[in-house]
Design a protein around this motif. Structure first.
Motif, PDB file in Angstrom:
ATOM      1  N   LEU A 206       1.923 -19.523  -7.813  1.00 18.72           N
ATOM      2  CA  LEU A 206       3.314 -19.114  -7.857  1.00 18.72           C
ATOM      3  C   LEU A 206       4.211 -20.319  -8.089  1.00 18.72           C
ATOM      4  N   THR A 207       4.365 -21.132  -7.085  1.00 16.14           N
ATOM      5  CA  THR A 207       5.248 -22.288  -7.221  1.00 16.14           C
ATOM      6  C   THR A 207       4.576 -23.558  -6.750  1.00 16.14           C
ATOM      7  N   GLY A 208       3.250 -23.489  -6.574  1.00  8.61           N
ATOM      8  CA  GLY A 208       2.542 -24.664  -6.090  1.00  8.61           C
ATOM      9  C   GLY A 208       2.482 -24.755  -4.577  1.00  8.61           C
ATOM     10  N   GLU A 209       3.104 -23.784  -3.891  1.00 11.21           N
ATOM     11  CA  GLU A 209       3.096 -23.829  -2.437  1.00 11.21           C
ATOM     12  C   GLU A 209       1.780 -23.278  -1.914  1.00 11.21           C
ATOM     13  N   ASP A 210       1.439 -23.643  -0.688  1.00 11.99           N
ATOM     14  CA  ASP A 210       0.183 -23.189  -0.095  1.00 11.99           C
ATOM     15  C   ASP A 210       0.351 -21.901   0.703  1.00 11.99           C
ATOM     16  N   ASP A 211       1.594 -21.474   0.949  1.00  7.17           N
ATOM     17  CA  ASP A 211       1.805 -20.293   1.789  1.00  7.17           C
ATOM     18  C   ASP A 211       2.114 -19.073   0.924  1.00  7.17           C
ATOM     19  N   ASP A 212       1.191 -18.756   0.006  1.00  3.36           N
ATOM     20  CA  ASP A 212       1.376 -17.569  -0.829  1.00  3.36           C
ATOM     21  C   ASP A 212       1.463 -16.328   0.055  1.00  3.36           C
ATOM     22  N   PRO A 213       2.365 -15.414  -0.249  1.00  3.35           N
ATOM     23  CA  PRO A 213       2.449 -14.195   0.560  1.00  3.35           C
ATOM     24  C   PRO A 213       1.239 -13.302   0.329  1.00  3.35           C
ATOM     25  N   ASP A 214       1.007 -12.406   1.267  1.00  2.00           N
ATOM     26  CA  ASP A 214      -0.048 -11.405   1.123  1.00  2.00           C
ATOM     27  C   ASP A 214       0.525 -10.270   0.282  1.00  2.00           C
ATOM     28  N   PHE A 215       0.317 -10.356  -1.038  1.00  2.00           N
ATOM     29  CA  PHE A 215       0.944  -9.380  -1.926  1.00  2.00           C
ATOM     30  C   PHE A 215       0.519  -7.939  -1.638  1.00  2.00           C
ATOM     31  N   PRO A 216      -0.776  -7.653  -1.361  1.00  2.00           N
ATOM     32  CA  PRO A 216      -1.112  -6.264  -1.022  1.00  2.00           C
ATOM     33  C   PRO A 216      -0.306  -5.718   0.151  1.00  2.00           C
ATOM     34  N   GLU A 217      -0.079  -6.568   1.160  1.00  2.00           N
ATOM     35  CA  GLU A 217       0.699  -6.112   2.307  1.00  2.00           C
ATOM     36  C   GLU A 217       2.148  -5.854   1.911  1.00  2.00           C
ATOM     37  N   VAL A 218       2.693  -6.719   1.053  1.00  2.00           N
ATOM     38  CA  VAL A 218       4.069  -6.538   0.579  1.00  2.00           C
ATOM     39  C   VAL A 218       4.198  -5.233  -0.190  1.00  2.00           C
ATOM     40  N   ILE A 219       3.237  -4.976  -1.078  1.00  4.59           N
ATOM     41  CA  ILE A 219       3.278  -3.766  -1.903  1.00  4.59           C
ATOM     42  C   ILE A 219       3.130  -2.521  -1.038  1.00  4.59           C
ATOM     43  N   ASP A 220       2.222  -2.571  -0.064  1.00  2.00           N
ATOM     44  CA  ASP A 220       2.001  -1.406   0.796  1.00  2.00           C
ATOM     45  C   ASP A 220       3.246  -1.043   1.593  1.00  2.00           C
ATOM     46  N   ARG A 221       4.017  -2.039   1.989  1.00  2.00           N
ATOM     47  CA  ARG A 221       5.246  -1.733   2.736  1.00  2.00           C
ATOM     48  C   ARG A 221       6.236  -0.965   1.873  1.00  2.00           C
ATOM     49  N   VAL A 222       6.221  -1.226   0.570  1.00  2.00           N
ATOM     50  CA  VAL A 222       7.183  -0.582  -0.330  1.00  2.00           C
ATOM     51  C   VAL A 222       6.788   0.864  -0.608  1.00  2.00           C
ATOM     52  N   PHE A 223       5.469   1.146  -0.705  1.00  2.00           N
ATOM     53  CA  PHE A 223       5.017   2.466  -1.145  1.00  2.00           C
ATOM     54  C   PHE A 223       4.228   3.199  -0.053  1.00  2.00           C
ATOM     55  N   ALA A 224       4.562   2.952   1.193  1.00  2.00           N
ATOM     56  CA  ALA A 224       3.761   3.495   2.291  1.00  2.00           C
ATOM     57  C   ALA A 224       4.045   4.958   2.607  1.00  2.00           C
ATOM     58  N   SER A 225       5.152   5.503   2.113  1.00  2.00           N
ATOM     59  CA  SER A 225       5.564   6.842   2.569  1.00  2.00           C
ATOM     60  C   SER A 225       5.637   7.849   1.427  1.00  2.00           C
ATOM     61  N   LEU A 226       4.735   7.765   0.463  1.00  2.00           N
ATOM     62  CA  LEU A 226       4.761   8.726  -0.643  1.00  2.00           C
ATOM     63  C   LEU A 226       4.225  10.080  -0.181  1.00  2.00           C
ATOM     64  N   ASP A 227       4.877  11.150  -0.618  1.00  2.35           N
ATOM     65  CA  ASP A 227       4.320  12.477  -0.367  1.00  2.35           C
ATOM     66  C   ASP A 227       3.139  12.696  -1.301  1.00  2.35           C
ATOM     67  N   ASP A 228       2.374  13.769  -1.075  1.00  9.73           N
ATOM     68  CA  ASP A 228       1.130  13.985  -1.810  1.00  9.73           C
ATOM     69  C   ASP A 228       1.357  14.094  -3.315  1.00  9.73           C
ATOM     70  N   GLN A 229       2.420  14.782  -3.725  1.00 10.77           N
ATOM     71  CA  GLN A 229       2.658  14.953  -5.160  1.00 10.77           C
ATOM     72  C   GLN A 229       3.017  13.621  -5.809  1.00 10.77           C
ATOM     73  N   SER A 230       3.872  12.833  -5.156  1.00  9.19           N
ATOM     74  CA  SER A 230       4.228  11.513  -5.684  1.00  9.19           C
ATOM     75  C   SER A 230       3.006  10.610  -5.739  1.00  9.19           C
ATOM     76  N   TRP A 231       2.156  10.722  -4.709  1.00 11.66           N
ATOM     77  CA  TRP A 231       0.938   9.916  -4.669  1.00 11.66           C
ATOM     78  C   TRP A 231       0.025  10.258  -5.835  1.00 11.66           C
ATOM     79  N   MET A 232      -0.116  11.543  -6.151  1.00 11.54           N
ATOM     80  CA  MET A 232      -0.953  11.949  -7.277  1.00 11.54           C
ATOM     81  C   MET A 232      -0.382  11.443  -8.597  1.00 11.54           C
ATOM     82  N   VAL A 233       0.929  11.534  -8.760  1.00  9.37           N
ATOM     83  CA  VAL A 233       1.561  11.045  -9.985  1.00  9.37           C
ATOM     84  C   VAL A 233       1.388   9.529 -10.088  1.00  9.37           C
TER      85      VAL A 233
END
Length: 580
Positions: A206-233
């Motif tokens: 990213l920027t040469g830093e050693d403390d890269d974020p845990d991207f999967p955890e970041v992404i999961d926080r954003v999309f954690a509450s999808l309903d079943d239809q949205s999840w299928m789409v």
């Protein structure tokens, strides 16, 4: 006989029969789900117990098919039920499965059929076979703990050895012959001597830093509450390298395509807003470095292996992380085994143009230099040249050019085995599970997935009326297939919001219905099995995998990853969450 009556008669597990069964034959309360049959049969006698089951069928479960009340009837030889009433009923029903598909109420309405002696004869035949397998006991048999069921069939799972043999059809030996695949010639690469290039896949930073974020955890926080239809789409349209067409997804889920398109637009807008937000700044930097790594075109494996976390699964979306990354890479798409920025055909044409318009026929090393000018990295340039159709780079010894790669056939349309909430039961039929909601109870229409509608014989624009224990039911296929209403049936079986109805058609075109109340307790394995219509007690994760694999149409030993992949394709998200 280490199983109890409720193992033999599944309706006893989900209905209140206590007022009729309590205090019988001097047995303790709840004997039907605690005492082994080895003790119950001597206390009752075959005929008396058959009469008791007959009373329950006609008075407590009039809307249940006879074969659902006592599933062991499905594997009973009809000759063992040698009774005049059985013969009359068989003539009326036309077949043994047809007879077992009739409900107690329907039997009472059949001309010339006397329901009570008929049912008593059927139940006595099963119980007599059961009693014949048990040697007389010298002392009362104390209740024993139930052993886990082993087979995906409620009754067979309950009938432990030595009782199993008389009720199972004879095994038929099948010889499996493995056909030898005809030899195929390997692709011929340009036979020009070149210095081997050892691919080196740098890790994007990213920027040469050693403390890269845990991207999967970041992404999961954003999309954690999808309903079943949205999840299928999300799974089938956005975060995938082979998106399903809106029309096919609409037919698979049994909902209007316009609704799915609106859901997709909402999801894409949500994704776009997040990518542009300050919390996603470091992820945007990661994508920028990743585009430098990939160049204009790269093998898909280069994207998959670009970072360790790319191969991790995102629980919120149930896709691998690299598929999410692909969906967010600006201008990139997957074409076959390549990740390409822009149009693959256009890049192929530009590559051929460089080679054809060169001052002289280029050597392979010169061709690699030319391709690099297009933005293709040197470590993948040779592989790119070998996969460009109709490209002719003649080697000094006159070797033929590499042939064009064949175009894979389009995926086959989904059938009932690929349809969400459809399960093949022990009777060989596919049943659809309907999760009852307030609208269904109020009499609104019940959507049918296209795969199941086609299985029932319904076609686009068609209409079909079928019989049921609660009267005629109409199925239509206008914009999407649906049953007009199940209100009367739901009322008949005392269904409540959150309970489950399993539906199918018999050979005679009668709508068969099985009701399971909502599971308010129990471990996740038992709840997962319940969602596929399996209610035998006990079991572990291995057994659940075997049962569910069989009920979604998989045959033979099925690895857990393959089972979960099929469930993911079908959209059975509730099962995936319970299986873990």
């Amino acid at each position: 006989m280490n199983f109890c009556l409720s193992d033999l008669v599944p309706p006893l597990r989900w209905s209140d029969a206590a007022p009729i069964l309590t205090g019988r034959a001097g047995l303790p309360d709840a004997w039907w789900r605690s005492l082994p049959m080895g003790r119950v049969l001597p206390a009752f006698g075959v005929d008396a117990l058959a009469e008791l089951l007959t009373d329950l069928t006609l008075e407590q479960w009039p809307a249940a098919a006879v074969g659902d009340v006592l599933p062991a009837l499905h594997v009973l030889d009809p000759d063992d039920a040698d009774d005049p009433q059985v013969g009359i009923a068989l003539d009326r029903a036309g077949s043994w499965p047809g007879l077992l598909a009739l409900t107690g109420r329907e039997l009472t309405e059949q001309p010339f059929v006397k329901a009570r002696p008929l049912l008593a004869a059927l139940y006595s035949a099963v119980l007599a076979k059961l009693a014949a397998t048990e040697a007389p006991s010298k002392a009362p048999v104390e209740p024993e703990p139930e052993a886990p069921a082993e087979e995906p069939y409620e009754t067979r799972a309950a009938l432990k050895s030595p009782f199993r043999a008389p009720f199972q059809p004879k095994a038929q030996a099948e010889e499996q012959k493995e056909a030898d695949d005809p030899p195929t010639a390997p692709p011929v690469a340009p036979a020009v001597p070149v210095v081997p290039v050892v691919p080196v896949v740098p890790q994007p930073r990213l920027t040469g830093e050693d403390d890269d974020p845990d991207f999967p955890e970041v992404i999961d926080r954003v999309f954690a509450s999808l309903d079943d239809q949205s999840w299928m789409v999300a799974q089938n349209r956005i975060f995938t390298d082979s998106p399903t067409s809106p029309e096919s997804l609409s037919k698979l889920l049994g909902v209007p395509s316009g609704l799915l398109e609106a859901t997709e637009n909402t999801l894409r807008s949500r994704l776009k807003e997040w990518l542009a937000s300050p919390p996603a700044a470091r992820y945007r930097g990661y994508l920028l470095n990743l585009t430098d790594l990939l160049g204009v075109a790269a093998p898909k494996s280069r994207l998959v292996n670009a970072a360790e976390w790319h191969t991790r699964e995102l629980p919120s979306l149930d896709v691998l992380a690299w598929q999410f990354v692909l969906a967010t890479l600006p201008g990139y798409q997957v074409s076959g085994d390549w990740v390409v920025q822009g149009d693959l055909a256009e890049l192929h044409e530009r590559t051929r143009g460089l080679i054809v318009n060169a001052d002289r026929p280029p050597t392979v090393s010169r061709a690699l230099e030319l391709v690099s000018s297009l933005g293709i990295h040197p470590e993948v340039a040779k592989e790119w040249l070998e996969n460009v159709p109709q490209l002719r780079i003649q080697s000094p010894n006159g070797a033929a050019p590499a042939p064009a790669a064949p175009v894979p056939p389009p995926p086959a349309p989904a059938d009932v085995s690929q349809t969400q909430r459809c399960f093949r039961q022990p009777d060989g039929r596919w049943w659809l599970r309907v999760d009852v909601d307030a609208g269904h109870l109020a009499g609104t229409s019940v959507g049918l997935p296209e795969g199941f509608a086609l299985y029932l014989g319904l076609s686009p624009g068609g209409e079909r009326t079928v019989r049921s224990a609660a009267g005629d039911v109409t199925m239509t296929w206008r914009e999407s297939p649906a049953i007009d209403s199940l209100g009367r049936i739901l009322s008949e079986v005392a269904a409540k919001e959150g309970s489950h109805i399993f539906l199918t058609l018999s050979d005679e075109g009668m709508l068969r219905v099985r009701h399971l109340p909502a599971a308010s307790s129990g471990d996740t394995i038992a709840r997962a099995l319940r969602l596929v219509g399996y209610t035998a007690p006990g079991g572990n994760s291995d057994q659940a995998d075997r049962v569910i694999a069989t009920r979604i149409g998989l045959t033979g030993p099925t690895p857990p990853d393959e089972l979960r992949a099929r469930l993911r394709e079908r959209g059975d998200r509730d099962l995936l969450s319970l299986l873990g």
